[in-house]
Write a protein that holds these residues in place. Structure first.
Motif, mmCIF file in Angstrom:
data_model
loop_
_atom_site.group_PDB
_atom_site.id
_atom_site.type_symbol
_atom_site.label_atom_id
_atom_site.label_comp_id
_atom_site.label_asym_id
_atom_site.label_seq_id
_atom_site.Cartn_x
_atom_site.Cartn_y
_atom_site.Cartn_z
ATOM 1 N N UNK A 18 0.837 -1.206 0.000
ATOM 2 C CA UNK A 18 0.000 0.000 0.000
ATOM 3 C C UNK A 18 0.870 1.253 0.000
ATOM 4 N N UNK A 19 1.986 1.202 0.723
ATOM 5 C CA UNK A 19 2.879 2.360 0.767
ATOM 6 C C UNK A 19 3.467 2.663 -0.607
ATOM 7 N N UNK A 20 3.903 1.617 -1.316
ATOM 8 C CA UNK A 20 4.488 1.812 -2.647
ATOM 9 C C UNK A 20 3.456 2.353 -3.629
ATOM 10 N N UNK A 21 2.247 1.792 -3.567
ATOM 11 C CA UNK A 21 1.193 2.242 -4.463
ATOM 12 C C UNK A 21 0.792 3.680 -4.145
ATOM 13 N N UNK A 22 0.736 4.008 -2.854
ATOM 14 C CA UNK A 22 0.392 5.371 -2.444
ATOM 15 C C UNK A 22 1.416 6.372 -2.976
ATOM 16 N N UNK A 23 2.682 6.007 -2.892
ATOM 17 C CA UNK A 23 3.727 6.895 -3.402
ATOM 18 C C UNK A 23 3.584 7.095 -4.907
ATOM 19 N N UNK A 24 3.265 6.009 -5.609
ATOM 20 C CA UNK A 24 3.092 6.098 -7.058
ATOM 21 C C UNK A 24 1.909 6.994 -7.431
ATOM 22 N N UNK A 25 0.858 6.940 -6.616
ATOM 23 C CA UNK A 25 -0.355 7.727 -6.879
ATOM 24 C C UNK A 25 -0.297 9.122 -6.249
ATOM 25 N N UNK A 26 0.775 9.388 -5.487
ATOM 26 C CA UNK A 26 0.944 10.672 -4.818
ATOM 27 C C UNK A 26 -0.194 10.945 -3.822
ATOM 28 N N UNK A 27 -0.518 9.892 -3.050
ATOM 29 C CA UNK A 27 -1.518 10.014 -1.980
ATOM 30 C C UNK A 27 -0.942 9.339 -0.736
ATOM 31 N N UNK A 28 -1.681 9.354 0.357
ATOM 32 C CA UNK A 28 -1.225 8.695 1.571
ATOM 33 C C UNK A 28 -1.612 7.217 1.559
ATOM 34 N N UNK A 29 -0.928 6.433 2.394
ATOM 35 C CA UNK A 29 -1.276 5.018 2.502
ATOM 36 C C UNK A 29 -2.706 4.860 3.008
ATOM 37 N N UNK A 30 -3.118 5.760 3.910
ATOM 38 C CA UNK A 30 -4.470 5.697 4.447
ATOM 39 C C UNK A 30 -5.510 5.892 3.340
ATOM 40 N N UNK A 31 -5.198 6.741 2.374
ATOM 41 C CA UNK A 31 -6.116 6.944 1.252
ATOM 42 C C UNK A 31 -6.256 5.667 0.433
ATOM 43 N N UNK A 32 -5.150 4.994 0.176
ATOM 44 C CA UNK A 32 -5.207 3.721 -0.555
ATOM 45 C C UNK A 32 -6.036 2.710 0.224
ATOM 46 N N UNK A 33 -5.822 2.650 1.531
ATOM 47 C CA UNK A 33 -6.579 1.726 2.364
ATOM 48 C C UNK A 33 -8.074 2.011 2.270
ATOM 49 N N UNK A 34 -8.455 3.272 2.259
ATOM 50 C CA UNK A 34 -9.873 3.635 2.181
ATOM 51 C C UNK A 34 -10.438 3.343 0.791
ATOM 52 N N UNK A 35 -9.610 3.503 -0.263
ATOM 53 C CA UNK A 35 -10.055 3.106 -1.608
ATOM 54 C C UNK A 35 -10.394 1.619 -1.622
ATOM 55 N N UNK A 36 -9.465 0.820 -1.083
ATOM 56 C CA UNK A 36 -9.613 -0.633 -1.160
ATOM 57 C C UNK A 36 -10.759 -1.131 -0.283
ATOM 58 N N UNK A 37 -11.095 -0.380 0.760
ATOM 59 C CA UNK A 37 -12.211 -0.755 1.630
ATOM 60 C C UNK A 37 -13.538 -0.187 1.122
ATOM 61 N N UNK A 38 -13.499 0.501 -0.011
ATOM 62 C CA UNK A 38 -14.688 1.142 -0.594
ATOM 63 C C UNK A 38 -15.301 2.197 0.331
#
Length: 245
Positions: A18-38
């Protein structure tokens, strides 16, 4: 199916945290987590970025259940294939794959290979050197098939070309029941390999003494499988942009 499930599936398929993907998307890891949890839906611009990062279509990301791939396709992995000697033959016909495989199976019987090594591996690959006129006017295509010859097997049986394949690394995917909708499942297998190579800074590499790609079909416990191999070579991160763009 959910958008979040698809995002998580693609992230894991491409071996990103999640951290690597967040960096690639220029967002926080928490944002990625919330995307994946819908809990939150990415804005349109981010959805486009996700599609670009994972080489998928927006409609596919938003509407389809992408995790079905787990039922048909294995994860892509890198395998080192030892050097091997092969007996190969090429046919150009309206149905070259079936024709040349039948030819090689008959050669296997004549040469004694089938009796000596009943599980000898038969591989195949597209033979691209067929003119556009032969393809369009006469429906002709080319395909090559080869038996990987076991160490110590000797024969002077004619009708094939003997060749060596050097040790090489291949990106490999396994397709379950590839002949169910073959014109969809097999090309999609190649697509997933190329996406894996791109995501992991690899490239396919042409070499005269290494088969660039080949397929191997087999049965196991009553299920039909196909392994697809694509020759891969590492590139530096500095080279990656010029290779894939």
């Amino acid at each position: 199916m959910s958008l979040g499930t698809n995002i998580q599936y693609l992230r894991k398929l491409n071996k990103m945290t999640q951290e690597q993907f967040a960096e690639k998307m220029n967002v926080t890891r928490q944002t990625v987590s919330r995307w994946e949890a819908d809990e939150v839906t990415p804005e349109l611009g981010k959805l486009v970025e996700i599609c670009s990062a994972f080489s998928c279509k927006l409609d596919e990301l938003v509407r389809e259940n992408m995790s079905f791939k787990n039922e048909i396709y294995s994860a892509v992995e890198i395998r080192k294939v030892p050097a091997f000697k092969m007996a190969r033959y090429v046919m150009i016909s309206p149905n070259p794959e079936s024709d040349v495989q039948n030819y090689m199976k008959n050669w296997g019987k004549l040469s004694g290979l089938a009796a000596a090594e009943p599980d000898a591996k038969l591989i195949g690959w597209d033979f691209p050197f067929v003119s556009q006129e032969l393809q369009s006017r006469f429906g002709l295509h080319g395909y090559a098939a080869a038996y990987i010859l076991p160490e110590g097997f000797q024969t002077d049986c004619p009708g094939v070309e003997y060749a060596q394949n050097k040790e090489a690394e291949y990106a490999v995917i396994t397709i379950t029941e590839p002949l169910i909708r073959p014109f969809e499942r097999i090309p999609t297998g190649y697509k997933y390999i190329m996406e894996f190579l791109q995501a992991n800074n690899f490239k396919d590499k042409v070499s005269d003494d290494i088969i660039s790609c080949f397929e191997h079909e087999y049965e196991k416990e009553g299920v039909h499988y196909m392994d697809i191999y694509v020759h891969a070579a590492g590139v530096t991160k500095a080279d990656a942009y010029s290779v894939f763009n």
